[in-house]
Design a protein around this motif. Structure first.
Motif, PDB file in Angstrom:
ATOM      1  N   GLY A  10       9.946  -6.913  -7.598  1.00  0.00           N
ATOM      2  CA  GLY A  10       9.017  -6.155  -6.245  1.00  0.00           C
ATOM      3  C   GLY A  10       9.671  -6.303  -4.713  1.00  0.00           C
ATOM      4  O   GLY A  10       9.992  -4.940  -4.045  1.00  0.00           O
ATOM      5  N   PRO A  11      11.184  -7.220  -4.722  1.00  0.00           N
ATOM      6  CA  PRO A  11      11.286  -7.074  -2.527  1.00  0.00           C
ATOM      7  C   PRO A  11      12.544  -6.593  -2.680  1.00  0.00           C
ATOM      8  O   PRO A  11      12.586  -5.745  -1.495  1.00  0.00           O
ATOM      9  CB  PRO A  11      11.737  -8.793  -2.967  1.00  0.00           C
ATOM     10  CG  PRO A  11      11.590  -9.483  -3.898  1.00  0.00           C
ATOM     11  CD  PRO A  11      10.783  -8.550  -5.041  1.00  0.00           C
ATOM     12  N   GLU A  12      13.011  -6.182  -3.548  1.00  0.00           N
ATOM     13  CA  GLU A  12      13.933  -4.531  -3.859  1.00  0.00           C
ATOM     14  C   GLU A  12      13.544  -3.169  -3.299  1.00  0.00           C
ATOM     15  O   GLU A  12      13.837  -3.050  -2.052  1.00  0.00           O
ATOM     16  CB  GLU A  12      14.922  -4.756  -4.519  1.00  0.00           C
ATOM     17  CG  GLU A  12      15.341  -5.171  -5.213  1.00  0.00           C
ATOM     18  CD  GLU A  12      16.160  -6.180  -6.359  1.00  0.00           C
ATOM     19  OE1 GLU A  12      15.700  -4.388  -7.344  1.00  0.00           O
ATOM     20  OE2 GLU A  12      16.304  -6.964  -6.624  1.00  0.00           O
ATOM     21  N   ILE A  13      12.206  -3.616  -4.066  1.00  0.00           N
ATOM     22  CA  ILE A  13      11.826  -2.466  -3.839  1.00  0.00           C
ATOM     23  C   ILE A  13      11.078  -2.104  -2.336  1.00  0.00           C
ATOM     24  O   ILE A  13      10.308  -0.780  -2.132  1.00  0.00           O
ATOM     25  CB  ILE A  13      10.549  -1.575  -5.316  1.00  0.00           C
ATOM     26  CG1 ILE A  13      11.243  -1.224  -6.319  1.00  0.00           C
ATOM     27  CG2 ILE A  13      10.282  -0.447  -5.475  1.00  0.00           C
ATOM     28  CD1 ILE A  13      12.372  -0.877  -6.476  1.00  0.00           C
ATOM     29  N   ALA A  14      10.137  -2.706  -2.194  1.00  0.00           N
ATOM     30  CA  ALA A  14       9.311  -2.684  -1.145  1.00  0.00           C
ATOM     31  C   ALA A  14      10.393  -3.182  -0.019  1.00  0.00           C
ATOM     32  O   ALA A  14       9.566  -2.106   1.070  1.00  0.00           O
ATOM     33  CB  ALA A  14       9.408  -4.279  -0.987  1.00  0.00           C
ATOM     34  N   ALA A  15      11.530  -3.337  -0.172  1.00  0.00           N
ATOM     35  CA  ALA A  15      12.719  -2.829   0.960  1.00  0.00           C
ATOM     36  C   ALA A  15      12.703  -1.221   0.836  1.00  0.00           C
ATOM     37  O   ALA A  15      12.813  -0.608   2.402  1.00  0.00           O
ATOM     38  CB  ALA A  15      13.735  -3.688   1.250  1.00  0.00           C
ATOM     39  N   LYS A  16      13.211  -0.311  -0.078  1.00  0.00           N
ATOM     40  CA  LYS A  16      13.108   0.846  -0.011  1.00  0.00           C
ATOM     41  C   LYS A  16      11.614   1.496   0.559  1.00  0.00           C
ATOM     42  O   LYS A  16      11.685   2.099   1.531  1.00  0.00           O
ATOM     43  CB  LYS A  16      13.378   1.403  -1.148  1.00  0.00           C
ATOM     44  CG  LYS A  16      14.676   0.709  -1.423  1.00  0.00           C
ATOM     45  CD  LYS A  16      15.008   1.257  -3.105  1.00  0.00           C
ATOM     46  CE  LYS A  16      16.268   1.282  -2.916  1.00  0.00           C
ATOM     47  NZ  LYS A  16      17.081   0.562  -3.758  1.00  0.00           N
ATOM     48  N   LEU A  17      10.514   0.642   0.298  1.00  0.00           N
ATOM     49  CA  LEU A  17       9.313   1.400   1.027  1.00  0.00           C
ATOM     50  C   LEU A  17       9.066   1.049   2.429  1.00  0.00           C
ATOM     51  O   LEU A  17       8.808   2.518   3.265  1.00  0.00           O
ATOM     52  CB  LEU A  17       8.197   0.696  -0.379  1.00  0.00           C
ATOM     53  CG  LEU A  17       7.599   1.661  -1.873  1.00  0.00           C
ATOM     54  CD1 LEU A  17       6.962   0.795  -2.444  1.00  0.00           C
ATOM     55  CD2 LEU A  17       7.290   3.177  -1.632  1.00  0.00           C
ATOM     56  N   GLU A  18       9.969   0.153   2.756  1.00  0.00           N
ATOM     57  CA  GLU A  18       9.591  -0.129   4.113  1.00  0.00           C
ATOM     58  C   GLU A  18      10.586   0.696   5.168  1.00  0.00           C
ATOM     59  O   GLU A  18      10.192   1.234   5.731  1.00  0.00           O
ATOM     60  CB  GLU A  18      10.005  -2.082   4.434  1.00  0.00           C
ATOM     61  CG  GLU A  18       9.401  -2.592   3.978  1.00  0.00           C
ATOM     62  CD  GLU A  18       7.578  -2.511   5.111  1.00  0.00           C
ATOM     63  OE1 GLU A  18       8.874  -2.208   5.990  1.00  0.00           O
ATOM     64  OE2 GLU A  18       6.969  -3.370   4.974  1.00  0.00           O
ATOM     65  N   ALA A  19      11.326   1.014   4.528  1.00  0.00           N
ATOM     66  CA  ALA A  19      12.539   2.381   4.952  1.00  0.00           C
ATOM     67  C   ALA A  19      12.039   3.509   5.066  1.00  0.00           C
ATOM     68  O   ALA A  19      12.066   3.829   5.682  1.00  0.00           O
ATOM     69  CB  ALA A  19      13.859   2.325   3.816  1.00  0.00           C
ATOM     70  N   ILE A  20      10.943   3.937   3.984  1.00  0.00           N
ATOM     71  CA  ILE A  20      10.791   5.159   4.072  1.00  0.00           C
ATOM     72  C   ILE A  20       9.668   4.789   5.148  1.00  0.00           C
ATOM     73  O   ILE A  20       8.524   5.763   5.632  1.00  0.00           O
ATOM     74  CB  ILE A  20       9.717   5.411   2.540  1.00  0.00           C
ATOM     75  CG1 ILE A  20      11.396   5.578   1.741  1.00  0.00           C
ATOM     76  CG2 ILE A  20       8.769   6.767   2.735  1.00  0.00           C
ATOM     77  CD1 ILE A  20      10.393   5.311   0.177  1.00  0.00           C
ATOM     78  N   GLY A  21       8.818   3.833   5.381  1.00  0.00           N
ATOM     79  CA  GLY A  21       7.586   3.682   6.205  1.00  0.00           C
ATOM     80  C   GLY A  21       8.018   3.841   7.347  1.00  0.00           C
ATOM     81  O   GLY A  21       7.729   4.544   8.748  1.00  0.00           O
ATOM     82  N   ALA A  22       9.396   3.139   7.963  1.00  0.00           N
ATOM     83  CA  ALA A  22      10.093   3.305   8.922  1.00  0.00           C
ATOM     84  C   ALA A  22      10.824   4.963   9.526  1.00  0.00           C
ATOM     85  O   ALA A  22      10.581   5.446  10.601  1.00  0.00           O
ATOM     86  CB  ALA A  22      11.928   2.367   9.136  1.00  0.00           C
ATOM     87  N   ILE A  23      11.531   5.367   8.181  1.00  0.00           N
ATOM     88  CA  ILE A  23      11.456   7.245   8.882  1.00  0.00           C
ATOM     89  C   ILE A  23      10.233   7.493   8.404  1.00  0.00           C
ATOM     90  O   ILE A  23      10.143   8.251   9.660  1.00  0.00           O
ATOM     91  CB  ILE A  23      11.682   7.719   7.471  1.00  0.00           C
ATOM     92  CG1 ILE A  23      13.057   6.918   7.450  1.00  0.00           C
ATOM     93  CG2 ILE A  23      12.273   9.363   7.567  1.00  0.00           C
ATOM     94  CD1 ILE A  23      13.819   7.822   6.056  1.00  0.00           C
ATOM     95  N   SER A  24       9.103   7.110   8.360  1.00  0.00           N
ATOM     96  CA  SER A  24       8.111   8.040   8.329  1.00  0.00           C
ATOM     97  C   SER A  24       7.070   7.403  10.133  1.00  0.00           C
ATOM     98  O   SER A  24       6.649   8.099  10.689  1.00  0.00           O
ATOM     99  CB  SER A  24       6.477   7.751   7.092  1.00  0.00           C
ATOM    100  OG  SER A  24       5.603   7.614   7.920  1.00  0.00           O
TER     101      SER A  24
END
Length: 190
Positions: free
Chosen positions: A18-32
């Protein structure tokens, strides 16, 4: 975004880290979030009125280009999240963007700020959804997925018994056929 929802669902079933993918989702959230700031910036200072057909004419090409660049920046991250699903990734359609773009037609009588307000609301909802997905993926435990059903292999004794019973059934069929052949010519008058 349906593709990220589907990817997270596959990850739940597989028990992905989970943590690796969650970090990528957080990065997408920052772009959003950055896209949200661009939409809010337009609503704070709308500028001159545009034509009655497109939102870009109201927002201006610079803001539209910034949103598009953010969308391009998010695309590889979305691809990486989907690729983490493994072989299931081939079923995910990767044409959705987490950034609400400015390339839209206006409805009859709609103004640029009205359309931008609706798009800002959609972008904010996307940001909240991405954060929720990141939290859901972060909560996943590696290997906690349900065990995949395995195919049962027949036991050697059972397989041999099946072969014997199949062999016994075949002669019975042949006997019936032979009985029909002998009975058929006898019924014919000559």
């Amino acid at each position: 975004m349906q593709i990220l929802d589907q990817a997270v669902e596959v990850m739940r079933k597989r028990g992905v880290k989970g943590p690796e993918i969650a970090a990528k989702l957080e990065a997408i959230g920052a772009i959003s979030d950055e896209a949200t700031r661009i939409w809010q910036g337009y609503l704070d200072r709308p500028g001159a009125a545009g034509d009655k057909y497109t939102l870009v004419s109201w927002m201006g090409p610079e803001r539209a280009r910034q949103l598009f660049e953010l969308s391009l920046k998010a695309k590889p991250l979305v691809d990486e999240v989907c690729a983490a699903t493994g072989p299931q990734a081939r079923f995910l359609v990767l044409d959705e963007s987490p950034v609400v773009l400015a390339y839209a037609h206006l409805a009859d009588g709609e103004t640029g700020p009205q359309a931008a307000q609706a798009r800002l609301a959609a972008q904010q909802a996307m940001s909240r959804h991405l954060r929720a997905l990141a939290d859901a993926v972060r909560a996943l435990k590696p290997g906690a997925a349900k065990a995949a059903p395995t195919t049962k292999r027949p036991v050697a004794g059972k397989a041999a018994a099946k072969k014997k019973s199949a062999a016994k059934k075949k002669p019975a069929v042949k006997k019936k056929r032979a009985a029909k052949k002998t009975a058929a010519p006898a019924a014919k008058p000559t």
